[in-house]
Design a protein around this motif. Structure first.
Motif, short mmCIF file in Angstrom:
data_model
loop_
_atom_site.label_atom_id
_atom_site.label_comp_id
_atom_site.label_asym_id
_atom_site.label_seq_id
_atom_site.Cartn_x
_atom_site.Cartn_y
_atom_site.Cartn_z
N LEU A 76 35.29 39.42 42.31
CA LEU A 76 35.23 38.15 42.86
C LEU A 76 36.40 37.57 43.40
O LEU A 76 36.62 36.82 44.38
N SER A 77 37.39 37.98 42.73
CA SER A 77 38.72 37.79 42.92
C SER A 77 39.26 38.43 44.34
O SER A 77 39.73 37.64 45.35
N ALA A 78 38.73 39.66 44.70
CA ALA A 78 38.94 40.27 46.06
C ALA A 78 38.07 39.53 46.93
O ALA A 78 38.62 39.40 48.27
N GLN A 79 36.91 39.15 46.56
CA GLN A 79 36.20 38.26 47.66
C GLN A 79 36.78 37.08 47.98
O GLN A 79 36.85 36.86 49.39
N LEU A 80 37.51 36.36 47.21
CA LEU A 80 38.06 35.14 47.39
C LEU A 80 39.23 35.25 48.13
O LEU A 80 39.77 34.52 49.00
N ALA A 81 39.97 36.35 48.13
CA ALA A 81 41.19 36.60 48.72
C ALA A 81 41.14 36.78 50.13
O ALA A 81 41.93 36.50 50.87
N GLU A 82 39.97 37.28 50.45
CA GLU A 82 39.68 37.31 51.85
C GLU A 82 39.40 35.99 52.55
O GLU A 82 39.66 36.08 53.75
N LYS A 83 39.28 35.14 51.93
CA LYS A 83 39.18 33.69 52.35
C LYS A 83 40.61 32.91 52.13
O LYS A 83 40.80 31.65 52.48
N GLY A 84 41.54 33.77 51.65
CA GLY A 84 42.92 33.15 51.43
C GLY A 84 43.00 32.37 50.22
O GLY A 84 43.84 31.72 50.01
N GLU B 137 43.53 32.18 46.09
CA GLU B 137 44.19 33.25 45.20
C GLU B 137 43.75 33.12 43.82
O GLU B 137 43.62 31.89 43.21
N THR B 138 43.17 34.03 43.12
CA THR B 138 42.90 33.83 41.86
C THR B 138 42.87 35.35 41.01
O THR B 138 43.26 36.21 41.75
N SER B 139 42.45 35.59 39.68
CA SER B 139 42.96 36.72 39.35
C SER B 139 41.89 36.66 37.89
O SER B 139 41.60 35.93 37.44
N ASP B 140 41.60 38.04 37.35
CA ASP B 140 40.96 38.27 36.23
C ASP B 140 41.66 37.37 34.80
O ASP B 140 40.98 36.72 34.16
N GLU B 141 42.99 37.35 34.94
CA GLU B 141 43.70 36.86 34.09
C GLU B 141 43.61 35.29 34.17
O GLU B 141 43.41 34.63 33.14
N TRP B 142 43.65 34.90 35.27
CA TRP B 142 43.50 33.34 35.42
C TRP B 142 42.25 32.87 35.19
O TRP B 142 41.95 31.73 34.46
N ILE B 143 41.07 33.63 35.22
CA ILE B 143 39.86 33.28 35.07
C ILE B 143 39.54 33.22 33.54
O ILE B 143 39.06 32.26 32.91
N PRO C 193 20.39 42.01 38.52
CA PRO C 193 20.98 43.49 38.42
C PRO C 193 22.55 43.24 38.89
O PRO C 193 23.34 44.04 38.52
N ARG C 194 22.74 42.56 39.88
CA ARG C 194 24.09 42.57 40.66
C ARG C 194 24.95 41.89 39.59
O ARG C 194 25.28 40.44 39.53
N ARG C 195 25.92 42.32 39.19
CA ARG C 195 26.89 42.03 38.13
C ARG C 195 28.19 41.85 38.81
O ARG C 195 28.56 43.00 39.55
N VAL C 196 28.75 40.64 39.10
CA VAL C 196 30.17 40.50 39.53
C VAL C 196 31.25 40.39 38.62
O VAL C 196 31.29 39.23 37.91
N THR C 197 32.26 41.21 38.52
CA THR C 197 33.51 41.25 37.84
C THR C 197 34.29 40.10 38.17
O THR C 197 34.51 39.81 39.35
N ASN C 198 35.09 39.87 37.51
CA ASN C 198 36.45 38.70 38.03
C ASN C 198 37.11 39.45 38.94
O ASN C 198 37.62 38.96 40.02
N GLU C 199 37.40 40.84 38.94
CA GLU C 199 38.19 41.75 39.97
C GLU C 199 37.43 41.43 41.22
O GLU C 199 38.14 41.29 42.13
N ILE D 221 35.57 33.91 30.58
CA ILE D 221 34.64 34.51 31.64
C ILE D 221 34.98 35.87 32.14
O ILE D 221 36.20 35.82 32.72
N SER D 222 34.44 36.88 32.06
CA SER D 222 35.15 38.21 32.56
C SER D 222 33.93 38.90 33.81
O SER D 222 34.38 39.44 34.51
N ALA D 223 32.77 38.25 33.71
CA ALA D 223 31.66 38.60 34.71
C ALA D 223 30.76 37.67 34.71
O ALA D 223 30.39 36.71 33.82
N ARG D 224 30.00 37.87 35.77
CA ARG D 224 28.75 36.88 35.97
C ARG D 224 27.82 37.76 36.71
O ARG D 224 27.83 38.69 37.34
#
Length: 328
Positions: free
Chosen positions: A24-32, A34-40, A16-22, A46-49
């Motif tokens: 995931l990008s926010a989660q990764l940004a917390e670790k420094g 950098e990525t984005s929906d456009e980059w992925i 059930p847990r759907r993770v969008t690029n947005e 891929i838009s989600a997983r």
């Protein structure tokens, strides 16, 4: 009477847990990182997983997908006399007991039917189809569950943006049955162990501790180059074995790893984009689960109809690859 094998039911499951690029990008940004929906999207399509919750194992997802395949086929669990489960993320560390045996128990199968795991990474489901076909044609088994189930989120390094954005969790299954009419028309399987290092989890166990890394490692450029080359070749090889051409194919279901690899393969086979089933945008690379997930979706939305010719092909770590041609 000549025996053949035929796919009579399909099923799938996404956590059930759907993770969008947005997200995931926010989660990764917390670790420094950098990525984005456009980059992925631009690199993979891929838009989600989907990610499994901590208490959900490969076997849990496999059971749900298998039950749905059995329901479509109108069969009971105890009708199954063999389970072939493709996974690189088994329930038990070390891979035993096999996740297939765990699934057998969770399905309530009490007939002591055979059950075994297959390790061919992303090619595992195609390997399973070929093995099931051989068992059925020899008369050794009559109804075989072929399942792909993965929780790749457990082996991702979320500090490596080149890999962690690509993979997701899920399961897909088919029930194959003995048939008087041809269903699975041809399969071809290959491997090249000299390429083991380009896609692997380079760790091992020593004295109860992990030596090396327990995270997935991938040389993206090397995998891309090899994948496009071998997928075209094995597709033609399989079509030739069945006495068919690419123009006879109604649907291409490639391993859902990267939209560019998929599009490149379709183009080389001369197949238009509308003949390719694409689900990678919504669940990413689910390894051995990706082909049966896509197959089930296309079966249930009515795109694949009885009599359609479906070409399925996968490529993965090992390095392994293969294809299967089926009349549905």
């Amino acid at each position: 009477m000549t025996l053949y094998s035929k796919i009579i039911g399909t099923g799938s499951f996404l956590p059930p847990r759907r993770v969008t690029n947005e997200a995931l990008s926010a989660q990764l940004a917390e670790k420094g990182i950098e990525t984005s929906d456009e980059w992925i999207v631009s690199r993979s399509g891929i838009s989600a997983r989907h990610y499994a919750d901590p208490d959900m194992q490969s076997s849990d997802m496999a059971v749900i997908a298998a039950r749905r395949a059995l329901e479509m086929a109108g069969c009971a669990a105890n009708d199954v006399d063999l389970i072939l489960l493709a996974t690189s993320t088994p329930d038990y560390f070390g891979g035993f007991p096999s996740t297939a045996c765990v699934v057998q128990n969770k399905l309530g199968i009490t007939n002591h039917s055979a059950a075994v795991d297959i390790q061919a990474v992303c090619s595992g489901f195609v390997y399973g189809l070929s093995m099931a076909d051989s068992f059925i044609r020899t008369g050794m088994h009559k109804k075989v569950l072929v399942i792909g189930s993965e929780v790749f989120s457990r082996i991702l390094n979320f500090e490596d943006r080149t890999t962690c954005v690509l993979f997701g969790d899920g399961a897909g299954a088919v029930l194959m049955s003995a048939s008087e009419e041809p269903g699975l028309l041809a399969t071809k399987l290959h491997a090249d162990g000299s390429q083991a290092g380009i896609l692997c989890v380079p760790g091992s166990v020593n004295a109860g501790a992990i030596a090396g890394s327990a995270f997935l490692h991938m040389d993206g450029q090397a995998v891309f180059k090899l994948a496009v080359s071998v997928l075209e070749k094995v597709a033609h090889e399989t079509l030739n074995a069945a006495g068919m051409q690419s123009s006879d194919v109604d649907w291409l279901i490639p391993h859902q790893a990267n939209i560019r690899i998929m599009q490149g393969t379709a183009k080389k086979l001369g197949l238009p984009p509308e003949k390719m089933v694409v689900t990678v945008d919504q669940h990413g690379n689910t390894s051995a689960a990706s082909i049966p997930l896509a197959l089930d979706k296309a079966m249930r939305d009515g795109r694949i109809k009885p009599g359609h010719i479906v070409l399925m092909e996968g490529v993965g770590g090992g390095f392994t690859w293969g294809a299967a041609l089926a009349r549905m």
